[in-house]
Design an enzyme around this catalytic site. Sequence first.
Site, mmCIF file in Angstrom:
data_model
loop_
_atom_site.group_PDB
_atom_site.id
_atom_site.type_symbol
_atom_site.label_atom_id
_atom_site.label_comp_id
_atom_site.label_asym_id
_atom_site.label_seq_id
_atom_site.Cartn_x
_atom_site.Cartn_y
_atom_site.Cartn_z
ATOM 1 N N HIS A 20 0.857 -1.185 0.000
ATOM 2 C CA HIS A 20 0.000 0.000 0.000
ATOM 3 C C HIS A 20 0.891 1.232 0.000
ATOM 4 C CE1 HIS A 20 -3.803 -2.041 0.571
ATOM 5 N NE2 HIS A 20 -3.206 -2.828 1.444
ATOM 6 N N CYS A 30 -0.735 1.911 -5.127
ATOM 7 C CA CYS A 30 -1.450 3.114 -5.527
ATOM 8 C C CYS A 30 -0.430 4.226 -5.779
ATOM 9 C CB CYS A 30 -2.421 3.539 -4.435
ATOM 10 S SG CYS A 30 -3.689 2.317 -4.149
#
Lengths: 391, 570
Positions: free
Chosen positions: A142, A184
């Site tokens: 992440h 991301c």
Amino acid sequence: MKFSSALLPLLLAPLGACEHTSNWAVLVGTSRFWFNYRHLANVLSLYRTVKRLGIPDSQIILMLPDDMACNPRNAFPGTVYNNADRALDLYGDNIEVDYRGYEVTVENFIRLMTDRVAEDMPRSKRLMTDERSNILVYMTGHGGNEFLKFQDAEEISAYDLADAFGQMWEKKRYHEMLFMIDTCQANTMYSKFYSPNILATGSSEIDQSSYSHHADNDVGVAVIDRYTYYNLEFLETQVRDPTSKLTMGDLFDSYDEAKIHSHPGVRYDLFEGGEAAARSRLVMDFFGNVQNVELDGGESRNETQWQEELAAIERMIDEAKRRHNESLSVRPLAEHLVEEAEQPQPQPQQSLKAGAVRVDEESGWQKQVVGAAALLGCAGLWAVGSWLESA
Amino acid sequence: MAPPEGADAPAAPKADPKPSDPPSESIVASRTNKQPPAETLESLWVRRWVILSFWAVVACLGLPMWWKTTAIYRADLPLQDMTDWADGKICRPVFPLRIAVEASPQVQDAHRLIRTTQHALDDLNEFSAHHLRLILADLPLPANASQQAIIDGTSSTGDDQDIALSVRLIPVETGETPRSHLQPYAPTLDVYYSPNQIPSASSTASPLATFVAHELHKIFADEQARLSYLLSASSSGHATKWKALSAETAAELQRQSTRVLKYAPTYHLTFSLFTPTSVPSAWDIEPALRQYLTPLLESFATISNFTIDTQVQLYATFSPSIRQPEYDEDLKAWTLRKEDLSGFINAAEWPLSPSIGEGPTVNFALYVPEQSQSPLLVKENGASSWLVPQWGGVAILNPTSSAAIPKALAKEALVPAMQTFSNQLISLLGLPQTPASLPLRLSTLTRVRAASLIFSASSTLGALAQVYQKMPSIPVPDSVAKSVDLTLGHLQQACDHFRDGRFQGALEHARIAEAQAEKAFFERSMVGQVYFPDEHKVAVYLPLLGPVAVPLVMAALKEIKSGIATLRRR
């Protein structure tokens, strides 16, 4: 060097492939916990692919922060799948995790890349590359704008990563590097790189999320990310064996934004020769372990001649030893001279050793004093206490 | 200070009502003038002292402490020296080789012969850093000893390590003259000449001198090519030297440099026997190694050390990703394609990385194919062995007869494999193929290795200097500075040894320099979590310092304001 690099392509056309002599892969998952199953599946899928294409386990550094196969919530204990069809068990029977659990930290990652590790670190956990090694660095987890989280506890910034690679380049620890990241806003992670010969690619632009591909209803969570899924699809269906001649350009062209649901980016400008050179690199230059072998000539040397040579060498060595011994015993003057000449060389080592010993002694002595003082103090306290009690 | 204040405070309300004796007036006064009583000058100063002392603590104790505890310790490094070494400004290795000429006493003008030869040599030499210097050997052999010396090749004056090569001039009556013979196991070149070839006092050139010069030049041509390639590859400053090399030599040297293992003081050799079946399950590797490899390893002892281990792996299968061997009718053998050879070693399953010891591992794998698939050869040229650059070598041992594979391989059966492995080891270690004399090749290797170590240690120093300058937030402990000093010292000594032609000493110093430079660069504590975004700093400091700083700053501001106001009123 400039001259040589200009000449080489012309001179050594058949030797072009021997510019690197070893391939290494650093595969890093950075997230813990069951709902991040897909990140570990991503890493294990890449691990399986590079191993299939020939990189030996000793040259793959695998960092897994969690053990999904043994997670109590895993309905299929001992296995990790990257597809709902569950055809391929990624965990298999032969995987070598180098850094696991809480060993996967930013510090350990940077130590690994810059090889600033303790002396007792096993070789399998070290990246022992040189200026002729190609490195594949794959990271997933992440992340956000210019950072990637490690285990929800800390994060590595794009600057740290760039500095680590910068140090590697200074120390000539890689020849060419492929940096791949699936997270991301992944493309921000390679925006700060400044060292040459890095080809970087990421799954999504700034302010874009990177999505998972599909979930397995029985496992109960998503099993793989989109970007990794389509990379693997290319590697598994097109790059069938180590002799594949597909290029990195082919891989990048296979990215379909409609399928990946984000805009994968590629950074060419650091690469020597720019976009054209980077795109012409073979996929196997980074994902496989193509080594140029040199066939021994068909004509073999005469065996008896070889044995005679060995015997002669042996005689030569014996002779040298004998002469050495003679000179030691017969000519004390010569020996003296030799010693004098050699003196400057062992001296630093001696002084080093002496220094180490002295420090030890000193601290030992200090410790003894402290210990004695503490003991005396305790005894004094006890005496005072007992005196007060009796009084 | 405190007691007078305490005494003052209760006194103030008493002192106040005194001037207004009538009660009515006091009510009016209290209505119109609700201000607190004026501060005495004393209490004003007390407050100012209090604020000042708080600030003093902050400034004199807090700030230095914060500075001290958050500062990163960076030892001073001699950055300029380090960069200069890396740029090759301080030391350009030179290779003055001393060549002793032993002339029999018949040669009256030995000195003049040497001078002429030296002239001829200097004319031939294109590579200025590599220089052959002829000297006359101290002890001329007795006239009748020269013939004896040919038989016993080792009795030359080889004690002196600094002499790279001895040239013995031997007068002969028969045979073609001048002719030369390089002794294979001694650094000695025998030159045979007929007495009439001695230069006369009048002539400046002589066939003998020219011949010797050409022979010497030929012997050291390969070494010169290697060294000039090394110099040109190590720094851009020497790029001009490259042109002196022909394209083929350069390509060959380039190929060798990718093949040769990096220098290490100790190499670890692993010999492995792989078989797809259960036989052979043993091999007489120990005596074989002792007989066929130990002499070679011992001759390398001045350059590197070796440790050896061996293993036998049964049921070793090929990796599934390579093509299985195919039967070739023409060769009457099973064949492997050349492009599959790189995948021949099943790296995933064959345990070839023992992680033993310090040095790099050199792998030698002997594969015994199963009965039904032998003989197993490489399709392209029918070879049964190949070398993997910087990794090791592979040999396939095909049975000589059609008999069943024996359970244990005898020492004799291992001879071809041992020969292959020793050849592969020689090329992996970078021992040159020419000249024919082994001691000369070894001393060439010593020079090449020492020079390359100097370059690599220098470049490590340069890298460290770059890192030091570019990353100001990395801590640098004193041990790094110490290692750097050691490195610089040993580099200088190695360089001096080079200049004096003592190459073994140069190698030893270069080795220490390299080890220390690596130690300095890879110092464990030089890892910082280098980059913190500004918002992180704010987030850390604000909760800590905010509550303390606000009253301090506000009090100081208020006091300064009132101070200014009083000043203005005056």
